[in-house]
Design an enzyme around this catalytic site. Structure first.
Site, short mmCIF file in Angstrom:
data_model
loop_
_atom_site.label_atom_id
_atom_site.label_comp_id
_atom_site.label_asym_id
_atom_site.label_seq_id
_atom_site.Cartn_x
_atom_site.Cartn_y
_atom_site.Cartn_z
N GLY A 77 0.82 -1.21 0.00
CA GLY A 77 0.00 0.00 0.00
C GLY A 77 0.86 1.26 0.00
N ASN A 160 -7.08 5.02 9.08
CA ASN A 160 -6.60 3.84 9.80
C ASN A 160 -6.62 4.04 11.31
OD1 ASN A 160 -4.54 5.64 8.58
ND2 ASN A 160 -3.17 4.58 9.98
N GLN A 188 -7.02 1.03 3.87
CA GLN A 188 -7.83 0.57 5.00
C GLN A 188 -9.27 0.28 4.52
OE1 GLN A 188 -7.74 -0.86 8.48
NE2 GLN A 188 -5.99 0.48 8.11
N ALA A 209 -2.87 -5.71 0.12
CA ALA A 209 -3.58 -6.97 0.38
C ALA A 209 -3.66 -7.36 1.86
CB ALA A 209 -2.94 -8.10 -0.42
N HIS A 210 -2.63 -7.01 2.64
CA HIS A 210 -2.60 -7.56 4.01
C HIS A 210 -3.64 -6.92 4.93
CE1 HIS A 210 -0.41 -4.54 6.56
NE2 HIS A 210 0.02 -4.11 5.38
N THR A 246 10.61 -8.19 -11.79
CA THR A 246 9.95 -9.45 -12.10
C THR A 246 8.72 -9.62 -11.22
OG1 THR A 246 12.04 -10.43 -12.74
CG2 THR A 246 10.26 -11.96 -12.20
N CYS A 334 3.09 4.68 16.07
CA CYS A 334 4.15 4.96 17.04
C CYS A 334 4.43 3.73 17.88
CB CYS A 334 3.74 6.08 17.99
SG CYS A 334 3.30 7.57 17.17
C1 LIG Z 1 -1.65 0.01 6.15
C2 LIG Z 1 -1.89 1.28 5.46
C3 LIG Z 1 -0.99 1.78 4.50
C4 LIG Z 1 0.31 1.09 4.18
O1 LIG Z 1 0.09 -0.14 3.54
P1 LIG Z 1 1.28 -1.23 3.53
O2 LIG Z 1 0.76 -2.28 2.60
O3 LIG Z 1 1.42 -1.69 4.93
O4 LIG Z 1 2.48 -0.54 3.01
C5 LIG Z 1 -1.29 2.95 3.87
N1 LIG Z 1 -2.43 3.61 4.15
C6 LIG Z 1 -3.33 3.18 5.05
C7 LIG Z 1 -4.56 3.94 5.29
C8 LIG Z 1 -3.08 2.00 5.75
O5 LIG Z 1 -3.95 1.57 6.65
#
Ligand SMILES: *Cc1c(COP(=O)(O)O)cnc(C)c1O
Length: 391
Positions: A77, A160, A188, A209-210, A246, A334
């Site tokens: 993200g 978030n 989010q 994705a996570h 890749t 934090c």
């Molecule tokens: C988690 C998050 C990100 C960062 O995503 P990653 O895949 O962990 O780099 C960016 N923006 C928001 C709002 C998020 O919650």
């Protein structure tokens, strides 16, 4: 190792990350070993990888209501946010001498720090929009600030830290009228809200994705056809020349599968989570003195509860909750030891001493009513203890 299935531990930090759905993992597995080809190769191994890549792209495009060549796979993200803002800002400067970046003060660091660096090293000007006490951007404030030299506007879809959901569609329509590229960080939001890029009126939209039961280390960026944008990494011609390297086929397959389930099962997931979340908020506000909800009471993510507590040190609260077996967050990224309160809460007008007592509780598909009851049983005791120590 602590397992999600460990009965003595309760995970309530799904906004930080989610476990990979076993069905997603299963879809990914063949692409690590049996079907391992490089999608750029001409032979059948390469074709295999290419097929998996393009069917993942088609699936994501259908879910985002866009064309497959408007979907770029990235490593996360954060990278999607970076590519959107850096790529569009430099393109806007080169093509139309635009120099201004308009963002909210409640963006994720992937957006804020990118804009800050562009300002510091490349002489872009950042303008911060005002937000209300819920961290909500008023579309009228965007309209008032749009200029000929606005390079890009970026507004977070769902926050978030405090869960507030912005009116992306209305803001997007205003940017469209003025022909200013509009990016939204939907990392989010994508777990529970529609990411229909047409309905949202966005030019750029980031996901990872996570946050929706896919693997870490894979993201995507929607780039509306015709949006001026430069690559931020240079190399091969992958991803329409916008993101070399890749292809990580198993992870791309995983992102597509996870998004598919998120959309398909949205109603079911929300139906499971929302009543527990509402119960949790109601009980906390009723039974813990000096507790306040942060973020919007209604326009908020269905799995998201966040609070501040008077006279409580947020970090101490998190540590004590952890000792009791509950994994929560202060809302911001934090780490412990940083006494600075969240910039998001301060931007929403929260007094500094109150903002240091923040707690984010985020639910997920595996959360049960019994877990919430156990949490509600412990939280008042723990806040009381933290208050005794700090007074
Ligand atoms: C988690 C998050 C990100 C960062 O995503 P990653 O895949 O962990 O780099 C960016 N923006 C928001 C709002 C998020 O919650």
């Amino acid at each position: 190792m602590i397992l999600l299935t460990d009965k003595s531990k309760i995970y309530l930090d799904y906004a930080a990350t989610t476990p990979v759905d076993p069905r997603v993992l299963e879809a990914m597995l063949p692409y690590f070993s049996d079907s391992f080809g490089n999608s750029s190769s001409v032979h059948s191994y390469g074709q295999d990888a290419e097929n998996a890549l393009e069917s993942a792209r088609e699936s994501v495009a259908a879910l985002l209501n866009c064309h497959p060549n408007e979907v770029i796979f990235t490593s996360c993200g954060s990278e999607s946010d970076n590519l959107a803002i850096r790529g569009a800002a430099f393109a806007a400067r080169n093509t139309r001498q635009a120099n201004k970046i308009l963002i909210s003060p409640v963006e994720h660091h992937a957006v804020t720090n990118t804009a800050q660096q562009l300002a510091k090293l490349h002489n872009f000007n950042i303008e911060f929009l005002p937000v209300d006490e819920y961290g909500l951007v008023d579309p009228a404030d965007v309209k008032e600030r749009l200029r000929q030299d606005t390079a890009i506007v970026s507004i977070i879809y769902a926050n978030n830290e405090i869960g507030t959901i912005n009116n992306i569609s209305a803001i997007g329509a205003l940017c469209q009228e003025r022909n200013v590229p509009f990016h939204t960080d939907a990392v989010q939001a994508a777990a529970y809200l529609s990411a229909d890029t047409k309905a949202l009126n966005v030019d750029l939209l980031s996901i990872g994705a996570h946050k929706f039961y896919g693997p870490k280390g894979i993201g995507a960026l929607y780039i509306k056809d015709g949006t001026p944008i430069y690559p931020m990494m240079t190399g091969g011609a992958q991803e329409f020349g916008l993101r070399p390297g890749t292809h990580n086929i198993p992870y791309i397959v995983g992102l597509a599968k996870a998004l598919e389930y998120a959309v398909e099962e949205r109603e079911h997931r929300v139906g499971h989570i929302l009543p527990m979340r509402d119960h949790l908020i109601g009980m906390v506000l009723e039974y813990i003195q000096g507790s306040y909800l942060t973020g919007h009471p209604i326009l908020r993510m269905p799995n998201h509860a966040s609070f501040v507590f008077e006279g409580v040190d947020g970090n101490a609260l998190l540590l004590m909750l952890d000792v009791e077996g509950f994994a929560c967050s202060s809302g911001s990224a934090c780490k412990t030891g940083d006494p600075e309160p969240s910039g998001v809460l301060l931007a929403a007008g929260m007094p500094k001493d109150l903002a240091t007592g923040s707690l984010r509780v985020t639910l997920g598909t595996k959360t049960t009513a019994e877990q919430i009851e156990r949490f509600l049983d412990i939280l008042p005791k723990v806040t009381k203890r933290v208050r005794q120590y700090s007074s």
